[in-house]
Write an enzyme that holds these catalytic residues in place. Structure first.
Site, PDB file in Angstrom:
ATOM      1  N   HIS A 460     -13.757   6.137   6.561  1.00 21.90           N
ATOM      2  CA  HIS A 460     -12.393   6.666   6.546  1.00 21.90           C
ATOM      3  C   HIS A 460     -11.887   6.952   7.947  1.00 21.90           C
ATOM      4  CE1 HIS A 460     -12.876   7.965   2.129  1.00 21.90           C
ATOM      5  NE2 HIS A 460     -12.412   6.753   2.249  1.00 21.90           N
ATOM      6  N   GLU A 697      15.722  -5.324  -4.850  1.00 23.66           N
ATOM      7  CA  GLU A 697      14.280  -5.048  -4.918  1.00 23.66           C
ATOM      8  C   GLU A 697      13.588  -5.813  -6.016  1.00 23.66           C
ATOM      9  OE1 GLU A 697      13.204  -0.745  -3.938  1.00 23.66           O
ATOM     10  OE2 GLU A 697      14.875  -0.605  -5.324  1.00 23.66           O
ATOM     11  N   ASP A 721       9.223  -3.627  -2.794  1.00 23.74           N
ATOM     12  CA  ASP A 721       9.241  -3.892  -4.232  1.00 23.74           C
ATOM     13  C   ASP A 721       9.557  -5.353  -4.517  1.00 23.74           C
ATOM     14  OD1 ASP A 721       8.495  -1.626  -5.759  1.00 23.74           O
ATOM     15  OD2 ASP A 721      10.251  -0.600  -4.967  1.00 23.74           O
ATOM     16  N   CYS A 768      15.555  -2.937   4.313  1.00 28.28           N
ATOM     17  CA  CYS A 768      14.985  -1.607   4.560  1.00 28.28           C
ATOM     18  C   CYS A 768      13.526  -1.530   4.118  1.00 28.28           C
ATOM     19  CB  CYS A 768      15.810  -0.523   3.888  1.00 28.28           C
ATOM     20  SG  CYS A 768      15.909  -0.735   2.110  1.00 28.28           S
TER      21      CYS A 768
HETATM   22  C1  PEP Z   1      11.315  -1.230  -0.922  1.00 30.56           C
HETATM   23  O1  PEP Z   1      10.975  -1.362  -2.092  1.00 30.56           O
HETATM   24  O2  PEP Z   1      11.201  -2.136  -0.050  1.00 30.56           O
HETATM   25  C2  PEP Z   1      11.908   0.041  -0.461  1.00 30.56           C
HETATM   26  C3  PEP Z   1      12.415   0.161   0.738  1.00 30.56           C
HETATM   27  O3  PEP Z   1      11.848   1.092  -1.335  1.00 30.56           O
HETATM   28  P1  PEP Z   1      10.503   1.985  -1.567  1.00 30.56           P
HETATM   29  O4  PEP Z   1       9.498   1.515  -0.557  1.00 30.56           O
HETATM   30  O5  PEP Z   1      10.923   3.396  -1.393  1.00 30.56           O
HETATM   31  O6  PEP Z   1      10.163   1.636  -2.972  1.00 30.56           O
HETATM   32 MG    MG Z   2      11.534   0.149  -3.578  1.00 29.07          MG
END
Ligand code: PEP
Ligand code: MG
Length: 839
Positions: A460, A697, A721, A768
């Site tokens: 770890h 997503e 996602d 994002c």
């Molecule tokens: C994503 O799914 O890329 C995202 C930015 O949302 P989260 O990581 O919070 O699910």
């Molecule tokens: Mg997401």
């Protein structure tokens, strides 16, 4: 002793429960080994589902069979194809023949290691002598250890299981080498049993000086037959010749899954002899640094001959344990805020260890005998470390390090010693073995690198060192502890070398490399507040992903052009009641205030599925990531979302706030929220509305981008996602981590389609997800039409710098062909060739 005809079995593991037929293994799923149930484990310790006797323990430590008081024989099998690990990753806590109580820990497993080296962690509870029993699952949802899982009852007319079948005087026998990979472990033994059961003859195997009837799985496994070991097969009965041939066939043919099993990755080994003045070690975290070596010593307790009154010692230990638990919870909270999954996993395990009854009972027993709390705790841990180290598994020996960490932490708390190392800045720390909590402390104190006499690259502490970017060498041997503190050394972790006598030329070279890196960083930071324009003048907004106003402040100071994603669920988790409208408004306003005049994209709450809130009971989901999460919460708990929208409308200035919806799959979801916003704005007498965007997503949203863009003000691609749902790979699956790569051409196609759809309505597209923070991906994203990148705050300067080196029109030209490449690795290679980093 068959006195207990009705028996409820408790869950041996925590996690989602699966019906046997859903297990991705034909032998188990077909019931060939017996009826039962499966769990996809979330915890690392297998517990006894009922009281009983351990009648069989697999040589390779991955399976245990218990016999319950009613005669039921229960095979507990951890993971699929785990026999191939040859014991690596498993620590047995019980021995064959031992009586155990219900809930007693039986086996500890290194989930990381097993997940990475085996097909699946799905674990089985199988009734191997089911002939006399009826079995009824009690749940198919997620269970915690000990919760009712299965009910078994002994059939009224079931006599003792027959050990012999119809026999005649005819006999046939032959010898054969067992071809099954890993020997006659549970699954091949089940095939042997199944074969034997299809004949009248009684068949048995003899190995060394022991024999077992082929009708008993346990007896077969207990023979301990290894791969390519020779056994004598004897069949007795009227069809003995046919039975013998069938048995030889079964024993002598490796199972298909065995032949294609994954080869375990060999553990990294220390390098061979190197030149004088160099200690060879194993790289646990890469990097090259120069600095003074400083030795750290573990705490050693003086002998204690006193006889202590138990109660004050008990109290002292309890206070110290509470203190350490509190510290660990704080660490966990911070890791959760940073979404640092590895750190969370490691310290959650530490918290669980601190609650382990084996440790606590042992310490309590010593205290009851008059030992000091310090010595009782220390001895309890040492005993467990010895057990782990004697199992002959490097991996488990490495896990003893986590126990030693807790040993030291609790001792420090007991002795009240301030926990701070006195170190010069830029020190290279040498220790027998550092622990995860040492590492956090040292990293916060600005050390340059780490060297350990012991330890392994998979521990770890190694994982944490990589996450913190701290070069780290392990397995340097005891010589490293004999080096004088203060000596100037070069730690070349990439090369696996600790250079004790670097000449001036080498020092200059290392310093130059460090200097180049620092200068690059400093230059990037200097220009971080300027807009990021490509060489041909296209502006790319580089914003930051944040979870709090503190992080927003850091992002603003670091040059972020805005917040591209505020994950509001952090306001809702880890508390007993939901934040009310005013608390929410204040939290969102604080983020806006922290960002000066820059825009802030606030995503509505993305909980549900596996992210449950204590105060928001939602139905248990069979498949949480495909269930009620993200915007679908509007369907399940509309009042929660309405309240959030009202709070968002009240921030000021509202034009600087952009609202973003997670997990949208169709236009109606967006239109519904737009109507709610209009309604609430009218109620509040507002003339202004915040912009409203959707996250892309799920593949459906990417494919529908054009239709969504007609009604949305912007689109932002959540590649985390989107990868999970496009590649059908769990984004948190340790074994698939390297393959959940958003640079997969399938993802690039969806990104291209999103940008094209948005462009038709003049909308902008951002990213994002984590891909936005990967500088290798920057040219591709720009090339496909993305104009905003929301990155992790410390990377704003680096990504802006990358944008400035690129030509957008060239990116457009070169990105299109990447969509036709065969896989993510090919895309990465092409990116490295087309747009090298640090050119
Ligand atoms: C994503 O799914 O890329 C995202 C930015 O949302 P989260 O990581 O919070 O699910
Ligand atoms: Mg997401």
């Amino acid at each position: 002793m068959h006195n207990n005809n009705e028996l409820t079995l408790g869950a041996p593991l925590s996690g989602p429960v699966l019906a046997l037929r859903s297990v991705p293994d034909p032998v188990f799923a077909s019931g060939a080994m017996g009826d039962g149930i499966a769990i996809d484990p979330l915890n690392d310790t297998l517990h006894a589902p009922c009281a009983g006797q351990v009648i069989q323990v697999a040589r390779t430590g991955h399976a245990i069979t218990l016999r319950a008081a009613n005669g039921a024989e229960l095979l507990l099998h951890l993971g699929l194809d785990t026999v191939e690990l040859q014991g690596e990753g498993f620590a047995l806590l019980v021995k064959e023949g031992q009586q155990v109580r219900a809930g007693q820990p039986l086996l500890r497993v290194d989930l990381d290691h097993v997940a990475q080296h085996c097909r699946s962690l799905i674990s089985l509870l199988i009734l191997t002598n089911g002939e006399g029993f009826d079995l009824r699952p009690l749940t198919l949802s997620t269970v915690q250890v000990g919760e009712p899982l299965l009910h078994i009852s002994r059939r009224a007319n079931a006599g003792p299981q027959p050990l012999t079948q119809e026999q005649s005087g005819q006999q046939a026998s032959a010898r054969i080498k067992v071809a099954h990979r890993g020997g006659l472990h549970a699954r091949p033994a089940a095939l042997v049993r199944q074969t034997a059961l299809s004949f009248n003859s009684h068949s048995q195997l003899t190995f060394k000086d022991k024999s077992a009837p082929c009708t008993s799985l346990i007896a077969l496994m207990s023979l301990g037959i290894g791969e390519q070991e020779e056994v004598l097969v004897s069949c007795q009965g009227d069809d003995c010749q046919d039975a013998l041939q069938a048995m030889l066939q079964t024993l002598g043919t490796a199972m298909a899954a065995d032949a294609h099993g994954e080869t375990p990755v060999p553990a990294p080994a220390a390098q061979g002899p190197v030149e004088d003045g160099v200690l060879p070690g194993v790289c646990a975290a890469p990097g090259l640094v120069y600095g003074p070596l400083v030795r750290l010593n573990a705490m050693v307790l003086a002998e204690d001959h006193g006889q202590h009154a138990p109660e004050p010692q008990r109290q002292a230990l309890s206070t110290a344990l509470d203190q350490v638990r509190g510290e660990i919870r704080h660490t966990l909270e911070q890791a959760r805020q940073r979404r640092d999954q590895q750190e969370q996993d490691i310290f959650s395990a530490h918290l669980a260890l601190l609650e382990d009854p084996t440790l606590l009972d042992a310490a309590e027993a010593s205290i009851a005998q008059g030992r000091a709390a310090t010595h009782a705790w220390s001895a309890a841990i040492t005993e467990q470390c010895q057990i782990l180290q004697q199992l002959g598994s490097t991996l488990l020996a490495e896990r003893a390090n986590d126990l030693r960490d807790l040993q030291q932490r609790v001792l420090r708390a007991l002795l009240g010693e301030a926990w701070h190392y006195d170190l010069p800045a830029g020190a290279i720390v040498a220790a027998e073995e550092l622990t995860p909590s040492d590492l956090l402390q040292l990293s916060a104190q600005g050390v340059a690198g780490l060297c350990m006499a012991a330890g392994g690259a998979t521990s770890h502490v190694a994982i944490l060192a990589r996450g913190k970017g701290l070069p780290c060498l392990v397995a340097l041997g005891p010589q490293v502890l004999r080096i004088d503190s203060g000596r100037q050394v070069v730690l070349d972790a990439n090369g696996g070398r600790l250079e004790l006598e670097p000449d001036p030329q080498r020092i200059a070279q290392v310093q130059q490399a460090g200097e180049t890196q620092r200068q690059r960083h400093a230059l990037q930071q200097q220009k971080a507040h300027e807009p990021a324009l490509t060489q041909d003048g296209q502006q790319i907004e580089v914003a930051a992903n944040v979870a709090s106003s503190d992080e927003a402040r850091d992002a603003h100071q670091g040059g972020a052009d805005g917040v591209g994603l505020l994950r509001t669920e952090f306001l809702f988790v880890d508390r007993q009641t939901a934040p009310d409208q005013e608390e929410q408004r204040q939290a969102y306003q604080a983020v806006l205030n922290a960002m000066g005049d820059k825009p802030v994209i606030i995503r509505t709450i993305d909980v549900g599925g596996d992210k449950q809130l204590d105060y928001l009971p939602l139905p248990v989901e069979a498949n949480p990531v495909l269930g009620l999460r993200g915007i679908r919460l509007a369907q399940a708990r509309p009042e929660l979302l309405d309240q959030q929208l009202r709070a968002l409308l009240q921030v000021s200035p509202v034009q600087r706030c952009r609202v973003m919806l997670p997990m949208v799959t169709e236009v109606a979801e967006l239109l519904h929220i737009r109507q709610r916003l209009d309604l609430f704005a009218a109620e509040l007498g507002l003339s202004q509305r915040p912009e409203l965007g959707v996250m892309i997503e799920v593949p459906a949203a990417a494919l529908m981008a054009e239709q969504l863009a007609e009604h949305a003000d912007f689109l932002s691609i959540g590649t985390n996602d989107l990868s999970q749902y496009t590649l059908a790979m769990d984004r948190d699956h340790a074994g698939l981590a390297a393959r959940v790569d958003a640079l997969h051409p399938a993802l690039l196609r969806l990104i291209a389609q999103t940008c094209a759809g948005a462009q038709r309505h003049g909308r902008w597209v951002g990213v994002c997800g984590a891909l936005a923070s990967d500088p290798l991906a920057t040219p591709v994203l720009i090339g496909l039409g993305v104009s905003e990148l929301s990155v992790s705050p410390p990377q704003v300067g680096e990504i802006k710098d990358r944008v400035r080196q690129l030509d957008a029109s060239q990116c457009r030209q070169l990105s299109q062909p990447l969509l036709n490449l065969p896989g993510a690795a090919a895309v990465r290679q092409a990116c490295e060739r087309l747009w090298p980093l640090h050119s």
